[in-house]
Design a protein around this motif. Structure first.
Motif, PDB file in Angstrom:
ATOM      1  N   LEU A  44      -5.943   3.755  -1.914  1.00 35.74           N
ATOM      2  CA  LEU A  44      -5.389   2.730  -1.035  1.00 35.74           C
ATOM      3  C   LEU A  44      -6.391   2.366   0.054  1.00 35.74           C
ATOM      4  CD1 LEU A  44      -1.831   4.234  -0.345  1.00 35.74           C
ATOM      5  CD2 LEU A  44      -2.400   2.488  -2.031  1.00 35.74           C
ATOM      6  N   LEU A  45      -6.408   1.103   0.392  1.00 36.52           N
ATOM      7  CA  LEU A  45      -7.138   0.631   1.561  1.00 36.52           C
ATOM      8  C   LEU A  45      -6.136  -0.056   2.473  1.00 36.52           C
ATOM      9  CD1 LEU A  45      -9.689  -0.089   3.205  1.00 36.52           C
ATOM     10  CD2 LEU A  45      -9.873  -2.170   1.816  1.00 36.52           C
ATOM     11  N   MET A  46      -5.988   0.464   3.673  1.00 37.86           N
ATOM     12  CA  MET A  46      -5.144  -0.197   4.656  1.00 37.86           C
ATOM     13  C   MET A  46      -6.025  -0.739   5.758  1.00 37.86           C
ATOM     14  SD  MET A  46      -1.743   1.086   6.676  1.00 37.86           S
ATOM     15  CE  MET A  46      -0.847  -0.110   7.685  1.00 37.86           C
ATOM     16  N   TYR A  47      -5.826  -2.010   6.079  1.00 37.55           N
ATOM     17  CA  TYR A  47      -6.654  -2.620   7.110  1.00 37.55           C
ATOM     18  C   TYR A  47      -5.864  -3.727   7.807  1.00 37.55           C
ATOM     19  CZ  TYR A  47      -7.448  -6.354   3.626  1.00 37.55           C
ATOM     20  OH  TYR A  47      -7.284  -7.374   2.701  1.00 37.55           O
ATOM     21  N   ASN A  48      -6.369  -4.151   8.953  1.00 36.77           N
ATOM     22  CA  ASN A  48      -5.774  -5.241   9.722  1.00 36.77           C
ATOM     23  C   ASN A  48      -6.761  -6.396   9.757  1.00 36.77           C
ATOM     24  OD1 ASN A  48      -3.347  -3.727  10.744  1.00 36.77           O
ATOM     25  ND2 ASN A  48      -4.945  -2.447  11.644  1.00 36.77           N
ATOM     26  N   THR A  49      -6.227  -7.605   9.708  1.00 40.04           N
ATOM     27  CA  THR A  49      -7.104  -8.767   9.696  1.00 40.04           C
ATOM     28  C   THR A  49      -6.443  -9.912  10.455  1.00 40.04           C
ATOM     29  OG1 THR A  49      -8.422 -10.229   8.237  1.00 40.04           O
ATOM     30  CG2 THR A  49      -6.186  -9.719   7.525  1.00 40.04           C
ATOM     31  N   PRO A  50      -7.230 -10.709  11.188  1.00 43.82           N
ATOM     32  CA  PRO A  50      -6.642 -11.858  11.888  1.00 43.82           C
ATOM     33  C   PRO A  50      -6.338 -12.981  10.908  1.00 43.82           C
ATOM     34  CG  PRO A  50      -9.021 -11.781  12.251  1.00 43.82           C
ATOM     35  CD  PRO A  50      -8.669 -10.539  11.492  1.00 43.82           C
ATOM     36  N   ALA A  83       4.367   7.025   0.969  1.00 45.67           N
ATOM     37  CA  ALA A  83       3.068   7.024   1.639  1.00 45.67           C
ATOM     38  C   ALA A  83       2.868   5.743   2.439  1.00 45.67           C
ATOM     39  CB  ALA A  83       1.952   7.191   0.603  1.00 45.67           C
ATOM     40  N   VAL A  84       3.221   4.614   1.842  1.00 46.54           N
ATOM     41  CA  VAL A  84       3.049   3.335   2.528  1.00 46.54           C
ATOM     42  C   VAL A  84       3.997   3.233   3.721  1.00 46.54           C
ATOM     43  CG1 VAL A  84       3.334   0.845   2.275  1.00 46.54           C
ATOM     44  CG2 VAL A  84       2.116   2.138   0.528  1.00 46.54           C
ATOM     45  N   ASN A  85       5.178   3.799   3.602  1.00 43.93           N
ATOM     46  CA  ASN A  85       6.107   3.838   4.734  1.00 43.93           C
ATOM     47  C   ASN A  85       5.489   4.609   5.895  1.00 43.93           C
ATOM     48  OD1 ASN A  85       8.349   3.697   6.358  1.00 43.93           O
ATOM     49  ND2 ASN A  85       9.599   5.094   5.151  1.00 43.93           N
ATOM     50  N   LEU A  87       2.203   5.062   6.410  1.00 42.19           N
ATOM     51  CA  LEU A  87       1.095   4.271   6.921  1.00 42.19           C
ATOM     52  C   LEU A  87       1.595   3.119   7.793  1.00 42.19           C
ATOM     53  CD1 LEU A  87      -1.166   4.063   3.736  1.00 42.19           C
ATOM     54  CD2 LEU A  87      -1.626   5.357   5.819  1.00 42.19           C
ATOM     55  N   LYS A  88       2.678   2.486   7.351  1.00 40.58           N
ATOM     56  CA  LYS A  88       3.246   1.373   8.116  1.00 40.58           C
ATOM     57  C   LYS A  88       3.620   1.829   9.518  1.00 40.58           C
ATOM     58  CE  LYS A  88       6.971  -2.095   7.826  1.00 40.58           C
ATOM     59  NZ  LYS A  88       7.521  -1.908   9.172  1.00 40.58           N
ATOM     60  N   THR A  89       4.249   2.992   9.606  1.00 40.18           N
ATOM     61  CA  THR A  89       4.695   3.511  10.897  1.00 40.18           C
ATOM     62  C   THR A  89       3.521   3.859  11.802  1.00 40.18           C
ATOM     63  OG1 THR A  89       6.699   4.409   9.877  1.00 40.18           O
ATOM     64  CG2 THR A  89       6.056   5.319  12.012  1.00 40.18           C
ATOM     65  N   GLU A  90       2.457   4.419  11.213  1.00 44.18           N
ATOM     66  CA  GLU A  90       1.367   4.964  12.020  1.00 44.18           C
ATOM     67  C   GLU A  90       0.227   3.984  12.286  1.00 44.18           C
ATOM     68  OE1 GLU A  90      -0.004   8.644  10.407  1.00 44.18           O
ATOM     69  OE2 GLU A  90       1.994   9.531  10.306  1.00 44.18           O
ATOM     70  N   PHE A  91       0.001   3.014  11.382  1.00 41.69           N
ATOM     71  CA  PHE A  91      -1.224   2.236  11.494  1.00 41.69           C
ATOM     72  C   PHE A  91      -1.051   0.720  11.486  1.00 41.69           C
ATOM     73  CE2 PHE A  91      -2.431   6.302   9.488  1.00 41.69           C
ATOM     74  CZ  PHE A  91      -3.327   6.759  10.447  1.00 41.69           C
ATOM     75  N   ALA A  92       0.079   0.212  11.009  1.00 40.99           N
ATOM     76  CA  ALA A  92       0.237  -1.240  10.918  1.00 40.99           C
ATOM     77  C   ALA A  92       0.330  -1.863  12.310  1.00 40.99           C
ATOM     78  CB  ALA A  92       1.475  -1.590  10.092  1.00 40.99           C
ATOM     79  N   LEU A  93      -0.374  -2.969  12.503  1.00 36.03           N
ATOM     80  CA  LEU A  93      -0.362  -3.675  13.784  1.00 36.03           C
ATOM     81  C   LEU A  93       0.478  -4.945  13.723  1.00 36.03           C
ATOM     82  CD1 LEU A  93      -4.109  -3.350  14.873  1.00 36.03           C
ATOM     83  CD2 LEU A  93      -2.167  -1.886  15.483  1.00 36.03           C
ATOM     84  N   GLY A  94       0.791  -5.396  12.526  1.00 35.50           N
ATOM     85  CA  GLY A  94       1.577  -6.615  12.366  1.00 35.50           C
ATOM     86  C   GLY A  94       2.384  -6.528  11.092  1.00 35.50           C
ATOM     87  N   TRP A 213      12.386   4.493  -0.766  1.00 33.79           N
ATOM     88  CA  TRP A 213      11.913   4.440   0.626  1.00 33.79           C
ATOM     89  C   TRP A 213      12.280   5.711   1.386  1.00 33.79           C
ATOM     90  CZ3 TRP A 213       8.810   0.772   2.736  1.00 33.79           C
ATOM     91  CH2 TRP A 213       8.728   0.663   4.124  1.00 33.79           C
ATOM     92  N   PHE A 214      13.452   6.283   1.050  1.00 36.64           N
ATOM     93  CA  PHE A 214      13.924   7.458   1.761  1.00 36.64           C
ATOM     94  C   PHE A 214      13.794   8.744   0.950  1.00 36.64           C
ATOM     95  CE2 PHE A 214      16.312   3.819   3.460  1.00 36.64           C
ATOM     96  CZ  PHE A 214      15.921   3.904   4.789  1.00 36.64           C
ATOM     97  N   ALA A 215      13.192   8.658  -0.248  1.00 33.01           N
ATOM     98  CA  ALA A 215      13.063   9.845  -1.102  1.00 33.01           C
ATOM     99  C   ALA A 215      11.931  10.734  -0.604  1.00 33.01           C
ATOM    100  CB  ALA A 215      12.806   9.435  -2.540  1.00 33.01           C
ATOM    101  N   GLN A 216      11.959  12.002  -1.018  1.00 35.85           N
ATOM    102  CA  GLN A 216      10.914  12.964  -0.675  1.00 35.85           C
ATOM    103  C   GLN A 216      10.019  13.185  -1.894  1.00 35.85           C
ATOM    104  OE1 GLN A 216      10.331  14.255   2.381  1.00 35.85           O
ATOM    105  NE2 GLN A 216      11.948  12.837   3.025  1.00 35.85           N
ATOM    106  N   PRO A 217       8.683  13.220  -1.710  1.00 34.04           N
ATOM    107  CA  PRO A 217       7.774  13.405  -2.834  1.00 34.04           C
ATOM    108  C   PRO A 217       7.757  14.842  -3.321  1.00 34.04           C
ATOM    109  CG  PRO A 217       6.527  13.414  -0.805  1.00 34.04           C
ATOM    110  CD  PRO A 217       7.965  13.138  -0.427  1.00 34.04           C
TER     111      PRO A 217
END
Length: 226
Positions: A44-50, A83-85, A87-94, A213-217
């Motif tokens: 995965l690559l998570m990034y922010n962009t204008p 995992a994406v949930n 990342l969304k909580t910790e790193f997403a800016l928008g 979304w709410f399951a445990q891996p």
């Protein structure tokens, strides 16, 4: 990871694999708890962009493979969404979007199972503003390898599924989503990748997606690549 990918795809090159991995910032690993054998992974690559005066967040799925012996469970989908949930909580800016390139119907089929609204889709045309966003992200990520007219990425070193995974079984074409994928990406057997986009938010999840979304891996590690 390379050996597993090479087992199921033709055209996998060590140098290209390492370069692709170096451009990612997360890896999800799937291992057999009894043997500790790697059964699959997703980079995965998570990034922010204008974009148009605001910051948007992107999760881009890179190399992903699950050995057929592990297809009988939902570990990939459950763990990817969890995992994406995180990342969304910790790193997403928008707003967070999933930028997915799909070279096979199995990957594309994840979209209608877990997301209500995604593009391209057989049920409705892609809105102009979404198509503009797809073109922006694809041009930013893939440059000349992106064919805007066809909506696909053609890599210099494409990955092509090996037998018996390549192609689409005729009976699967009765599924309108799979039939649409085949029509939209006729070069998938040669490694063409259809560019897809969906917004990652609870409101866009199907009932199946909400359960994930709410399951445990189980039997999954989630880490930075070294």
């Amino acid at each position: 990871m390379f050996l597993l990918l090479n087992t199921h795809f033709k055209g996998v090159k060590w140098e290209v694999f390492l370069q692709d991995l170096s451009e990612k910032n997360w890896v999800i690993l799937f291992t057999d708890t009894d043997t500790n054998q790697l059964k699959g992974f997703s980079t995965l690559l998570m990034y922010n962009t204008p974009y148009h005066g605001e910051t948007i967040s992107i999760v881009y799925s890179g190399d992903t493979i699950i050995d057929p012996s592990a297809w009988s469970n939902s570990t990939l989908a459950r763990s990817w969404i969890l995992a994406v949930n995180q990342l969304k909580t910790e790193f997403a800016l928008g707003k967070l979007y999933w930028l997915l390139i799909s070279g096979g119907y199995r990957t594309y089929r994840f979209l209608p199972i877990f997301w209500k609204e995604f593009y391209p889709c057989y049920q409705f045309p892609t809105p102009v503003n979404i198509q503009n966003l797809i073109n922006f992200l694809a041009n930013e990520k893939f440059a000349q390898q992106y064919d805007k007219t066809a909506g696909v990425v053609r890599f210099q070193h494409p990955h092509q599924l090996r037998d018996p995974l390549k192609g689409i079984p005729p009976n699967r074409l009765s599924d309108p989503h799979i039939r649409f994928f085949a029509e939209k990406n006729p070069g998938h057997v040669q490694g063409d990748e259809l560019v897809c986009l969906t917004e990652i938010c609870p409101e866009n999840l199907t009932k199946a997606g909400q359960r994930m979304w709410f399951a445990q891996p189980r039997s999954v590690s989630f880490s930075l690549p070294s």
